[in-house]
Design an enzyme around this catalytic site. Structure first.
Site, mmCIF file in Angstrom:
data_model
loop_
_atom_site.group_PDB
_atom_site.id
_atom_site.type_symbol
_atom_site.label_atom_id
_atom_site.label_comp_id
_atom_site.label_asym_id
_atom_site.label_seq_id
_atom_site.Cartn_x
_atom_site.Cartn_y
_atom_site.Cartn_z
ATOM 1 N NE ARG A 63 -2.120 2.361 3.170
ATOM 2 C CZ ARG A 63 -2.110 2.038 4.444
ATOM 3 N NH1 ARG A 63 -3.178 0.892 5.159
ATOM 4 N NH2 ARG A 63 -1.265 2.170 5.288
ATOM 5 C CD GLU B 193 4.288 4.233 5.874
ATOM 6 O OE1 GLU B 193 5.035 3.528 6.145
ATOM 7 O OE2 GLU B 193 3.010 3.773 6.399
ATOM 8 C CG ASN C 59 2.651 1.139 4.714
ATOM 9 O OD1 ASN C 59 2.408 0.832 5.689
ATOM 10 N ND2 ASN C 59 1.493 1.738 4.382
ATOM 11 C CB SER D 101 -4.142 -3.053 8.463
ATOM 12 O OG SER D 101 -3.591 -1.834 8.187
ATOM 13 C CE LYS E 200 7.888 4.684 7.797
ATOM 14 N NZ LYS E 200 6.797 3.388 8.214
ATOM 15 C CE LYS F 72 7.344 9.938 7.736
ATOM 16 N NZ LYS F 72 6.945 9.226 6.717
ATOM 17 C CD GLU G 96 6.537 0.486 8.267
ATOM 18 O OE1 GLU G 96 5.465 1.006 7.728
ATOM 19 O OE2 GLU G 96 6.996 0.651 7.641
ATOM 20 N N GLY G 97 3.448 1.021 11.619
ATOM 21 C CA GLY G 97 1.866 0.691 12.962
ATOM 22 C C GLY G 97 1.964 2.578 13.274
ATOM 23 N NE ARG H 11 -4.576 6.029 6.940
ATOM 24 C CZ ARG H 11 -3.585 5.467 7.629
ATOM 25 N NH1 ARG H 11 -3.173 4.284 8.106
ATOM 26 N NH2 ARG H 11 -2.302 5.077 6.502
HETATM 27 P P1 ADP Z 1 3.679 4.767 9.560
HETATM 28 O O1 ADP Z 1 4.924 3.313 8.717
HETATM 29 O O2 ADP Z 1 4.358 3.886 11.090
HETATM 30 O O3 ADP Z 1 2.136 4.557 9.029
HETATM 31 P P2 ADP Z 1 4.626 6.317 8.288
HETATM 32 O O4 ADP Z 1 5.466 7.305 7.556
HETATM 33 O O5 ADP Z 1 3.363 6.379 7.312
HETATM 34 O O6 ADP Z 1 4.718 5.674 9.390
HETATM 35 O O7 ADP Z 1 3.858 8.012 9.098
HETATM 36 C C1 ADP Z 1 2.837 8.227 10.177
HETATM 37 C C2 ADP Z 1 1.965 9.361 9.522
HETATM 38 O O8 ADP Z 1 2.170 10.274 9.853
HETATM 39 C C3 ADP Z 1 1.029 9.162 8.405
HETATM 40 O O9 ADP Z 1 0.297 8.944 8.150
HETATM 41 C C4 ADP Z 1 1.110 10.907 8.437
HETATM 42 O O10 ADP Z 1 -0.176 10.955 8.809
HETATM 43 C C5 ADP Z 1 1.931 11.379 9.475
HETATM 44 N N1 ADP Z 1 2.926 11.917 8.355
HETATM 45 C C6 ADP Z 1 4.660 11.265 8.033
HETATM 46 N N2 ADP Z 1 5.157 11.315 7.342
HETATM 47 C C7 ADP Z 1 4.300 12.540 6.727
HETATM 48 C C8 ADP Z 1 4.977 13.860 6.076
HETATM 49 N N3 ADP Z 1 6.078 13.878 5.688
HETATM 50 N N4 ADP Z 1 4.144 15.603 6.263
HETATM 51 C C9 ADP Z 1 3.230 15.060 7.289
HETATM 52 N N5 ADP Z 1 3.039 14.135 7.866
HETATM 53 C C10 ADP Z 1 3.116 12.706 7.491
HETATM 54 MG MG MG Z 2 4.250 2.035 7.485
HETATM 55 MG MG MG Z 3 1.684 4.936 7.494
#
Ligand code: ADP
Ligand code: MG
Ligand code: MG
Length: 478
Positions: free
Chosen positions: A128, A145, A147, A152, A309, A366, A370-371, A454
């Site tokens: 995803r 990101e 996945n 999910s 990441k 970051k 994950e999660g 979401r």
């Molecule tokens: P995870 O693998 O834990 O889901 P993400 O990279 O998706 O990690 O980050 C979790 C959440 O943080 C994202 O769903 C988003 O809401 C926020 N986020 C992550 N990166 C950014 C970014 N570059 N700018 C704004 N919000 C972000």
């Molecule tokens: Mg993720």
């Molecule tokens: Mg995410």
């Protein structure tokens, strides 16, 4: 054109009585169609409560939505190639492995399995790719990101548009339904599992879902089981934790993973993506056993490593993409990347630290997790970078430019939440599912497989639904 705010699909607020009635209908619809989760506070297997959802579908630009869908097979293939490029993974992850124990453990298994000789060269990816709209750049999608493990909400997101359509009709806006795209994420993802099963080609084989000790997101998982069972009554599905896999499975001389005497054709991880899911060496041993086996893994360990990441950041570096993507497609892929910076101890790492310390609000920090709920924002970015300025731990993180999505007004309906909820400012994150099956040299299938939306409060940093912050939503294409 830049737009910091998108118009909701119908004017808000709704009149109080209308709103209360329609929320009651929506909640019942949700409960009766499995838009649900188990209650974290009062856990019981006898009841499901509504998953948080947004009452009306949230607007999303049609061209950007279509762009994300068209890009998905290109991104699937990109990740597939990255996962099979041993040198790139080793080079990219080498500094992270020194300081991130979890990634190091995954990597260790990968090296071990490679040294022994790979038993199953096929991998199954149910991916995803997640996006936010960047309003300072004309509401263009930017990748948050990618996945590769336990992606999910494909199942619940496939049911949800029907609820939004029902609600729009109840509000006398049935004419707007035409702007809601079909979503066949569930059948798309399940067909990937079935195709991998058939490629395994052993008639008595089973499918194994690796699950958490307690599955709160049970509806989403079970719908996959129901769907596969309906399409293919011959396929039996087992649900086991990593600990149960340790206790109950064996490898035979053909390296088949056996459970209750049956060979396992496909192992689908809905757990195993974060350190807490490996509380002892037993879980790691189970993971190694599965990886050694002939079962098709979703994901195989190198897919999981490619989904870090750190790899995302490395791919954004100049020249990296060109190694994996045909020249004529590179521009389109690069266009969805936003600034990503290594924090390694070299010149560019130091530059990144200085840049973030100057204006921390512009960035997200970051770790390799994950999660949801693991990133740092704003003042915390600054504090963490000051603390880690000379600490090796720094290399476990990447720095990412903060994406600024437009807001939209909407109602979030939560279990136990106020009825009616207030109109709030929300932002949405789009996820596009992808299915890929292949070996290093051959790709058997590669396609996009539906979407999820979401939505979270505009002032919240993160919006994971399972983490309790976000709400499930459906796109309304503008
Ligand atoms: P995870 O693998 O834990 O889901 P993400 O990279 O998706 O990690 O980050 C979790 C959440 O943080 C994202 O769903 C988003 O809401 C926020 N986020 C992550 N990166 C950014 C970014 N570059 N700018 C704004 N919000 C972000
Ligand atoms: Mg993720
Ligand atoms: Mg995410």
């Amino acid at each position: 054109m830049t737009q910091a705010r998108l118009a909701s699909c119908i004017p808000l607020p709704l009149e109080h009585k209308v709103l209360v009635t329609v929320i009651e209908k929506a909640k019942d619809w949700a409960l009766m169609h499995g838009v649900g989760m188990r209650d974290k506070k009062h856990f019981t297997k006898d009841a499901i409560q509504i998953a948080p959802f947004v009452l009306l579908p949230s607007p999303f630009p049609r061209t950007e939505f279509n762009k994300a869908i068209e890009l998905q097979p290109i991104l699937n293939e990109l990740m597939h190639k990255v996962a099979h490029d041993d040198d790139f993974l080793e080079h990219t992850l080498q500094n992270t492995l020194q300081v991130d124990e979890f990634t190091a453990k995954l990597y260790e298994i990968w090296v071990k399995v490679k040294d022994e000789g790979i038993t199953q060269s096929l991998s199954l990816g149910l991916f995803r790719s997640d996006y936010l709209l960047q309003y300072p750049e004309g509401n263009k999608i930017k990748q948050v990101e990618f996945n590769t493990v336990a992606s999910s909400f494909g199942a619940i997101s496939s049911n949800l548009p029907d609820m939004s359509r029902y609600i729009l009709r109840q509000l006398g806006h049935g004419d707007l339904i035409k702007n809601m795209p079909e979503n066949r994420a569930l059948s798309g993802l399940c067909s990937g599992i079935i195709e991998a099963y058939d490629l395994f080609g052993v008639p008595s084989a089973i499918v194994l879902f690796v699950v958490e000790e307690v599955s709160y997101n049970i509806c989403d998982q079970r719908f996959h089981e129901f769907e596969i069972s309906e399409k293919r009554p011959d396929i039996m599905i087992y649900r086991k934790t990593l600990n149960e896999i340790f206790e109950e499975t064996t490898l035979n001389d053909k390296k088949q993973l056996l459970l209750e005497g049956y060979p396992v054709a496909v192992v689908y991880y809905r757990s195993g993506y974060e350190p807490a899911q490996y509380p002892s060496s037993k879980e790691w041993d189970a993971r190694l056993r599965v990886e050694r086996s002939s079962a098709v893994k979703c994901p195989s360990i190198h897919y999981q490593l490619a989904g870090t990441k750190k790899v995302q950041q490395a791919l954004a570096a100049p020249g990296a993409l060109e190694q994996f993507v045909r020249a004529e497609l590179c521009g389109r892929v690069r266009d969805i990347f936003t600034g990503l910076y290594s924090l390694d101890f070299d010149e560019s790492g130091e530059r990144a630290v200085d840049m973030a310390l100057e204006d921390a609000e512009r960035f997200v920090l970051k770790p390799q997790r994950e999660g949801g709920g693991n990133n740092l924002y704003g003042a915390d970015v600054r504090a963490a970078l000051l603390r880690m300025r000379r600490a090796r731990e720094r290399a476990a993180y990447v720095l990412m430019e903060r994406i600024l999505p437009p807001t939209v007004a909407g109602y979030v309906v939560r279990p136990g939440g106020a009825v009616p909820p207030p109109v709030t400012d929300l932002v949405s994150e789009l996820g596009i599912f992808g299915v890929i099956i292949g070996t290093r040299d051959k790709i058997y299938c590669n396609r996009q497989a539906g979407h999820m939306l979401r939505t979270k409060l505009a002032d919240a940093n993160e919006g994971g639904v399972a983490a309790g912050l976000g709400a499930l939503d459906s796109p309304y294409l503008l």
